[in-house]
Design an enzyme around this catalytic site. Structure first.
Site, PDB file in Angstrom:
ATOM      1  N   HIS A   1       7.034   5.665   1.393  1.00 12.21           N
ATOM      2  CA  HIS A   1       7.785   4.479   0.967  1.00 12.21           C
ATOM      3  C   HIS A   1       8.713   4.815  -0.203  1.00 12.21           C
ATOM      4  O   HIS A   1       9.835   4.312  -0.277  1.00 12.21           O
ATOM      5  CB  HIS A   1       6.827   3.368   0.514  1.00 12.21           C
TER       6      HIS A   1
ATOM      7  N   GLY B   1      11.707   3.853   7.627  1.00 13.83           N
ATOM      8  CA  GLY B   1      11.252   5.218   7.868  1.00 13.83           C
ATOM      9  C   GLY B   1      11.390   5.619   9.332  1.00 13.83           C
ATOM     10  O   GLY B   1      11.152   4.816  10.233  1.00 13.83           O
ATOM     11  N   GLU B   2      11.748   6.882   9.550  1.00 10.28           N
ATOM     12  CA  GLU B   2      11.792   7.407  10.923  1.00 10.28           C
ATOM     13  C   GLU B   2      10.387   7.606  11.492  1.00 10.28           C
ATOM     14  O   GLU B   2      10.237   7.852  12.683  1.00 10.28           O
ATOM     15  CB  GLU B   2      12.552   8.741  10.953  1.00 10.28           C
TER      16      GLU B   2
ATOM     17  N   ASP C   1       8.348   5.403  12.097  1.00  7.55           N
ATOM     18  CA  ASP C   1       8.301   4.390  13.157  1.00  7.55           C
ATOM     19  C   ASP C   1       9.630   4.453  13.909  1.00  7.55           C
ATOM     20  O   ASP C   1      10.489   3.589  13.751  1.00  7.55           O
ATOM     21  CB  ASP C   1       8.063   3.004  12.547  1.00  7.55           C
TER      22      ASP C   1
ATOM     23  N   SER D   1       0.791   7.708   6.085  1.00  7.23           N
ATOM     24  CA  SER D   1       0.640   6.355   6.618  1.00  7.23           C
ATOM     25  C   SER D   1      -0.479   5.667   5.858  1.00  7.23           C
ATOM     26  O   SER D   1      -1.481   6.302   5.501  1.00  7.23           O
ATOM     27  CB  SER D   1       0.271   6.417   8.108  1.00  7.23           C
ATOM     28  N   SER D   2      -0.311   4.369   5.643  1.00  4.30           N
ATOM     29  CA  SER D   2      -1.381   3.619   4.979  1.00  4.30           C
ATOM     30  C   SER D   2      -2.659   3.663   5.795  1.00  4.30           C
ATOM     31  O   SER D   2      -3.755   3.559   5.247  1.00  4.30           O
ATOM     32  CB  SER D   2      -0.944   2.164   4.785  1.00  4.30           C
TER      33      SER D   2
ATOM     34  N   GLN E   1      10.501   1.526  16.115  1.00  2.66           N
ATOM     35  CA  GLN E   1      10.809   0.347  15.296  1.00  2.66           C
ATOM     36  C   GLN E   1      12.243   0.416  14.781  1.00  2.66           C
ATOM     37  O   GLN E   1      12.986  -0.571  14.815  1.00  2.66           O
ATOM     38  CB  GLN E   1       9.833   0.266  14.116  1.00  2.66           C
TER      39      GLN E   1
ATOM     40  N   ASN F   1       0.859  -1.189   0.000  1.00  2.00           N
ATOM     41  CA  ASN F   1       0.000   0.000   0.000  1.00  2.00           C
ATOM     42  C   ASN F   1       0.898   1.243   0.000  1.00  2.00           C
ATOM     43  O   ASN F   1       0.784   2.125   0.834  1.00  2.00           O
ATOM     44  CB  ASN F   1      -0.960  -0.007   1.196  1.00  2.00           C
ATOM     45  N   LEU F   2       1.769   1.276  -0.978  1.00  2.00           N
ATOM     46  CA  LEU F   2       2.874   2.231  -0.970  1.00  2.00           C
ATOM     47  C   LEU F   2       2.395   3.653  -1.224  1.00  2.00           C
ATOM     48  O   LEU F   2       1.484   3.891  -2.014  1.00  2.00           O
ATOM     49  CB  LEU F   2       3.900   1.832  -2.036  1.00  2.00           C
TER      50      LEU F   2
HETATM   51  O1  PAF Z   1       7.317  -0.676   8.904  1.00  2.00           O
HETATM   52  C1  PAF Z   1       6.725  -1.624   8.336  1.00  2.00           C
HETATM   53  O2  PAF Z   1       6.062  -1.462   7.316  1.00  2.00           O
HETATM   54  C2  PAF Z   1       6.832  -3.014   8.933  1.00  2.00           C
HETATM   55  O3  PAF Z   1       6.817  -2.974  10.322  1.00  2.00           O
HETATM   56  C3  PAF Z   1       8.046  -3.797   8.414  1.00  2.00           C
HETATM   57  C4  PAF Z   1       9.364  -3.155   8.839  1.00  2.00           C
HETATM   58  C5  PAF Z   1       7.984  -3.907   6.909  1.00  2.00           C
HETATM   59  C6  PAF Z   1       8.035  -5.219   9.000  1.00  2.00           C
HETATM   60  O4  PAF Z   1       6.883  -5.911   8.640  1.00  2.00           O
END
Ligand code: PAF
Length: 283
Positions: free
Chosen positions: A37, A150-151, A153, A188-189, A156, A32-33
């Site tokens: 992305h 991406g920053e 997240d 964001s998606s 993450q 879902n770019l």
């Molecule tokens: O950030 C995301 O889209 C997801 O958490 C990732 C890093 C692709 C892992 O599924």
């Protein structure tokens, strides 16, 4: 651009680059770019000879009451966008390709301690275990020299950096700043879940982060009060904040004399959970 699904096809597609020892960048996505992305893809193209984008909606990182089933899956449109960016290889595996031993996997990667257990980790139990596990699997299959995240997240990214250090992965992790709509909303998606009316209110989340950043720049250091004020303003606008916190960039507690901070938030607007953050660097 080639689109492959199985690990066998992936390895066959990577073989020539590997033989020529040409660097490969991986951009892991859930599809879902959007422009956010594509910014990752562009950075990857600057840094490596070849770019592999993975599109996989990873069930392991969704909680039982989260949006795994309805997460938007738009592979054809994603492929067209990636083709337009000059990506050579799209890996779109199925659940059984990623988890060949059966789902759920018996083996997972879990980060203990505050880094992964606070903020998102506190509100989404098991989420980072799912992320760390799938990212490990993607790294194992692609063996990239570098990987771009991406920053948006922020936590993450910190979790993945720590995992790479702890497990000795030979992968350079590259972070790319958050892309925003003109009104400040982080792309964001999940934004497409918002009604028109909610979408109009949604930029208030970024505005709250900016207000805290301005106070930090003005020298205020009562982190709890700054966050409580903005939390109340968000609640008055119909948000249900889960957290709104100031941290050091490595997500340790902020120090009053520090020059760098990050302000992080998660809040529900209707049934949509939005997250955002803002790094703050004092001149
Ligand atoms: O950030 C995301 O889209 C997801 O958490 C990732 C890093 C692709 C892992 O599924």
């Amino acid at each position: 651009m080639r689109t492959v699904r199985s690990v066998g096809e992936l390895h066959a597609a990577l073989a020539a680059w590997r033989a020529a020892r040409e660097p490969v960048a991986l951009v892991p996505t859930m599809g879902n770019l959007h422009e956010g992305h594509l910014a990752l893809v562009r950075r990857a193209r600057e840094l490596a000879a070849h770019v592999v984008v993975s599109v996989f909606v990873n069930p392991l990182q969704f909680g039982p009451s989260e949006d795994y089933a309805r997460y938007p899956r738009t592979l054809d449109a994603d492929a067209r966008l990636l083709e337009g960016e000059g990506v050579e290889l799209l890996w779109a595996p199925a659940v059984e390709d990623v988890y060949p031993g059966g789902y759920p996997p018996a083996t997972t990667v879990r980060l203990a301690g505050a880094l992964a257990e606070q903020l998102e980790g506190a509100h989404r139990p098991g989420h980072f275990e799912g992320v760390a596990t799938v990212v490990s699997i993607l790294f194992n299959r692609v063996r990239p020299e570098l990987a771009v995240f991406g920053e948006k997240d922020w936590q993450q990214l910190a979790v993945i950096r720590r995992m790479v250090t702890d497990l000795g992965w030979d992968v350079r992790i590259v972070g790319v700043p958050t892309c925003r709509a003109a009104d400040g909303l982080a792309l964001s998606s999940r934004n497409q879940y918002l009604s028109d009316e909610e979408r109009a209110r949604a930029p208030a989340l970024h505005a709250a982060l900016q207000a805290i950043a301005a106070q930090l720049r003005a020298g205020h250091r009562d982190f709890d009060t700054l966050c409580a004020q903005q939390r109340a303003r968000l609640e008055a606008r119909g948000f249900r904040p889960q957290y709104l916190e100031v941290r050091s960039p490595d997500l340790s507690p902020p120090q009053a004399n520090a020059r760098e901070f990050v302000v992080l938030a998660a809040a529900y607007l209707g049934t949509t959970r939005l997250i955002d953050n803002l790094p703050v660097r004092l001149e």
